[in-house]
Scaffold this active site. Structure first.
Site, PDB file in Angstrom:
ATOM      1  N   GLU A  44      16.857 -46.976  47.425  1.00  0.00           N
ATOM      2  CA  GLU A  44      17.020 -48.275  47.071  1.00  0.00           C
ATOM      3  C   GLU A  44      18.429 -49.089  47.031  1.00  0.00           C
ATOM      4  OE1 GLU A  44      14.816 -49.111  43.668  1.00  0.00           O
ATOM      5  OE2 GLU A  44      13.135 -47.883  44.278  1.00  0.00           O
ATOM      6  N   HIS A  76      16.734 -55.932  44.438  1.00  0.00           N
ATOM      7  CA  HIS A  76      16.612 -54.677  44.780  1.00  0.00           C
ATOM      8  C   HIS A  76      15.773 -54.558  45.911  1.00  0.00           C
ATOM      9  CE1 HIS A  76      13.459 -54.451  41.848  1.00  0.00           C
ATOM     10  NE2 HIS A  76      13.242 -53.191  42.237  1.00  0.00           N
TER      11      HIS A  76
HETATM   12 ZN   LIG Z   1      11.522 -52.248  42.049  1.00  0.00          ZN
END
Ligand SMILES: [Zn+2]
Length: 135
Positions: free
Chosen positions: A31, A77
């Site tokens: 991420e 994100h």
């Molecule tokens: Zn998340």
């Protein structure tokens, strides 16, 4: 406490969306996390937080260290999966910071993102500079 831009974001630039999706793709399968900067109601810039590639959680927590005059609208994100809905952990962070939060999802195509408010309700962001004809 972080001072938020008085004028809430109503739109985001197409190129900013593209950049977000590009970084999401590059970070995959990790991420990435960053913050959204807003100018006159338009999200024009993202700021990547150093060391965010290995996981968004710690990165987002570092937001508290930002200068107080920063024109911050919220966070962005990526999800290395097919959901662009906020997780329970995401919602906890949303509630602490900003008012608009973008999440991207696999495969990070042009429509693979969503904006949320701090309660996890969809937040409408107009995309400026959208081309209507290209795919
Ligand atoms: Zn998340």
């Amino acid at each position: 406490m972080i001072a938020l831009d008085r004028k809430r974001a109503y739109a985001i630039k197409r190129e900013t969306v593209d950049l977000i999706l590009e970084v999401s793709k590059e970070s995959f399968p990790n991420e990435f996390a960053g913050i959204l900067r807003c100018e006159k109601g338009v999200i024009t810039e993202i700021m990547l937080l150093p060391g965010t590639i290995s996981g968004s959680r710690s990165a987002l927590l570092r937001l508290h260290m930002l200068p107080i005059d920063y024109t911050v609208a919220g966070t962005v994100h990526s999800h290395p999966g097919e959901s662009d809905h906020p997780s329970r952990g995401d919602l906890q962070l949303f509630g602490k910071f900003g008012y608009v939060h973008i999440i991207t999802k696999v495969p990070y195509g042009r429509n693979c993102w969503k904006a949320w408010d701090l309660d996890g309700n969809p937040y409408h962001l107009e995309v400026l500079g959208e081309e209507s004809t290209s795919s």
